[in-house]
Design an enzyme around this catalytic site. Structure first.
Site, short mmCIF file in Angstrom:
data_model
loop_
_atom_site.label_atom_id
_atom_site.label_comp_id
_atom_site.label_asym_id
_atom_site.label_seq_id
_atom_site.Cartn_x
_atom_site.Cartn_y
_atom_site.Cartn_z
N THR A 190 -4.89 -7.24 11.01
CA THR A 190 -5.16 -5.92 10.42
C THR A 190 -4.44 -4.82 11.21
O THR A 190 -3.85 -3.92 10.62
CB THR A 190 -6.69 -5.64 10.43
OG1 THR A 190 -7.34 -6.69 9.73
CG2 THR A 190 -7.01 -4.32 9.73
N GLU A 250 -10.27 -10.02 -6.97
CA GLU A 250 -9.28 -8.94 -6.86
C GLU A 250 -8.24 -9.02 -7.99
O GLU A 250 -7.82 -8.00 -8.52
CB GLU A 250 -8.60 -9.02 -5.49
CG GLU A 250 -9.58 -8.69 -4.34
CD GLU A 250 -9.01 -8.98 -2.95
OE1 GLU A 250 -7.85 -9.45 -2.86
OE2 GLU A 250 -9.72 -8.73 -1.97
N ARG A 256 -1.81 -14.84 4.44
CA ARG A 256 -2.48 -14.17 5.56
C ARG A 256 -1.67 -14.34 6.85
O ARG A 256 -1.57 -13.42 7.66
CB ARG A 256 -3.89 -14.74 5.77
CG ARG A 256 -4.80 -14.59 4.56
CD ARG A 256 -5.44 -13.26 4.42
NE ARG A 256 -6.39 -12.95 5.47
CZ ARG A 256 -7.05 -11.80 5.53
NH1 ARG A 256 -6.85 -10.86 4.62
NH2 ARG A 256 -7.90 -11.58 6.51
N LYS A 287 0.82 -1.21 0.00
CA LYS A 287 0.00 0.00 0.00
C LYS A 287 0.86 1.27 0.00
O LYS A 287 2.08 1.21 0.23
CB LYS A 287 -0.91 -0.02 1.23
CG LYS A 287 -1.96 -1.14 1.20
CD LYS A 287 -2.83 -1.05 2.43
CE LYS A 287 -3.84 -2.18 2.48
NZ LYS A 287 -4.58 -2.18 3.75
N TYR A 339 -12.82 -2.55 -2.65
CA TYR A 339 -13.15 -2.63 -1.22
C TYR A 339 -14.66 -2.60 -0.97
O TYR A 339 -15.10 -2.18 0.11
CB TYR A 339 -12.47 -1.48 -0.47
CG TYR A 339 -11.00 -1.76 -0.16
CD1 TYR A 339 -10.62 -2.82 0.66
CD2 TYR A 339 -10.00 -0.95 -0.67
CE1 TYR A 339 -9.29 -3.07 0.96
CE2 TYR A 339 -8.65 -1.19 -0.37
CZ TYR A 339 -8.31 -2.25 0.44
OH TYR A 339 -6.99 -2.50 0.74
N ASN A 395 -1.55 -0.08 7.19
CA ASN A 395 -1.01 -1.36 7.65
C ASN A 395 -0.14 -2.05 6.59
O ASN A 395 -0.02 -3.26 6.58
CB ASN A 395 -2.13 -2.26 8.17
CG ASN A 395 -3.19 -2.53 7.12
OD1 ASN A 395 -3.05 -2.12 5.98
ND2 ASN A 395 -4.22 -3.25 7.50
N PHE A 402 -14.95 3.39 8.42
CA PHE A 402 -13.63 3.79 7.93
C PHE A 402 -13.54 3.82 6.41
O PHE A 402 -12.46 4.08 5.86
CB PHE A 402 -12.55 2.87 8.52
CG PHE A 402 -12.73 1.40 8.20
CD1 PHE A 402 -12.33 0.87 6.97
CD2 PHE A 402 -13.27 0.54 9.14
CE1 PHE A 402 -12.49 -0.47 6.69
CE2 PHE A 402 -13.43 -0.82 8.87
CZ PHE A 402 -13.03 -1.32 7.63
N HIS A 456 -1.97 -5.53 1.71
CA HIS A 456 -3.27 -6.21 1.63
C HIS A 456 -3.04 -7.61 1.10
O HIS A 456 -2.19 -7.82 0.22
CB HIS A 456 -4.20 -5.45 0.67
CG HIS A 456 -5.43 -6.22 0.31
ND1 HIS A 456 -6.56 -6.21 1.09
CD2 HIS A 456 -5.69 -7.07 -0.72
CE1 HIS A 456 -7.47 -7.01 0.53
NE2 HIS A 456 -6.96 -7.54 -0.58
N ARG A 462 3.03 -6.90 8.66
CA ARG A 462 2.39 -5.71 9.25
C ARG A 462 3.06 -5.29 10.55
O ARG A 462 3.14 -4.10 10.86
CB ARG A 462 0.90 -5.96 9.44
CG ARG A 462 0.14 -5.85 8.12
CD ARG A 462 -1.31 -6.18 8.27
NE ARG A 462 -2.08 -5.87 7.07
CZ ARG A 462 -3.25 -6.44 6.78
NH1 ARG A 462 -3.78 -7.31 7.62
NH2 ARG A 462 -3.89 -6.11 5.68
P1 CMP Z 1 -7.07 -4.51 4.22
O1 CMP Z 1 -6.67 -5.86 4.64
O2 CMP Z 1 -6.53 -3.98 2.93
O3 CMP Z 1 -8.67 -4.46 4.17
C1 CMP Z 1 -9.44 -3.34 4.49
C2 CMP Z 1 -8.62 -2.20 4.96
O4 CMP Z 1 -9.34 -1.22 5.67
C3 CMP Z 1 -7.60 -2.70 5.97
O5 CMP Z 1 -6.63 -3.47 5.37
C4 CMP Z 1 -7.14 -1.38 6.58
O6 CMP Z 1 -6.25 -0.66 5.72
C5 CMP Z 1 -8.48 -0.67 6.65
N1 CMP Z 1 -9.12 -0.87 7.95
C6 CMP Z 1 -9.64 -2.01 8.45
N2 CMP Z 1 -10.17 -1.82 9.66
C7 CMP Z 1 -10.03 -0.51 9.92
C8 CMP Z 1 -10.38 0.31 11.01
N3 CMP Z 1 -11.02 -0.18 12.08
N4 CMP Z 1 -10.06 1.61 10.95
C9 CMP Z 1 -9.44 2.12 9.86
N5 CMP Z 1 -9.06 1.38 8.78
C10 CMP Z 1 -9.36 0.08 8.82
#
Ligand code: CMP
Length: 132
Positions: free
Chosen positions: A91, A126, A85, A9, A49, A112, A57, A115, A102
């Site tokens: 996350t 995807e 994963r 990212k 997404y 983070n 969020f 993805h 991460r």
């Molecule tokens: P990702 O695994 O790419 O999938 C969804 C993304 O949303 C996640 O990583 C984070 O970048 C973001 N995300 C998920 N949960 C939250 C949260 N509680 N607050 C802000 N961003 C979030």
């Protein structure tokens, strides 16, 4: 052989961590099948997404992922989805085990670093969006 989608990212590309992240991925046994540097536009990010559309969020997530360039890869390995994963971690980087991507490179629950697809169905969807 199973395939999955992996994205580095904007936060991790911007902080010049891409090389170290890809090294971790290759050292864990994944083969890079496709690789592309790109910038999400809002429409593609919303589609990618879509499952988070109702989450509080969502708008911040779109602003973040469209902010600058990402690197997307199709990775191949036996058990690729589950193994990636595990390598990526939780996350929230602060809740991720040591030696996960991460934990090493993430900043917070939004920024983070990476993805990884969470299911075979989403991996296919995807990969189609970014490499179709
Ligand atoms: P990702 O695994 O790419 O999938 C969804 C993304 O949303 C996640 O990583 C984070 O970048 C973001 N995300 C998920 N949960 C939250 C949260 N509680 N607050 C802000 N961003 C979030």
């Amino acid at each position: 052989m199973e395939q999955t989608l992996f994205i580095i990212k904007p936060d991790a590309v911007g902080s010049k961590c891409s090389g170290r992240i890809l090294e971790m991925v290759e050292n864990a046994g994944f083969r890079i099948i496709e690789l592309r540097m790109f910038q999400f536009d809002s429409k593609t990010a919303s589609e990618f997404y879509a499952m988070h559309k109702e989450k509080p969020f969502f708008n911040d997530l779109l602003t973040f992922v469209t902010s600058s360039k990402c690197i997307a890869c199709v990775l191949e390995k036996e058990n690729a989805i589950s193994d990636l994963r595990t390598l990526v971690g939780e996350t929230d980087p602060s809740k991720s085990p040591p030696a996960t991507i991460r934990r090493c490179f993430g900043t917070d629950i939004q920024m983070n670093a990476v993805h990884a697809s969470d299911s075979m169905e989403n991996a296919k969807r995807e990969i189609d969006i970014l490499f179709g």
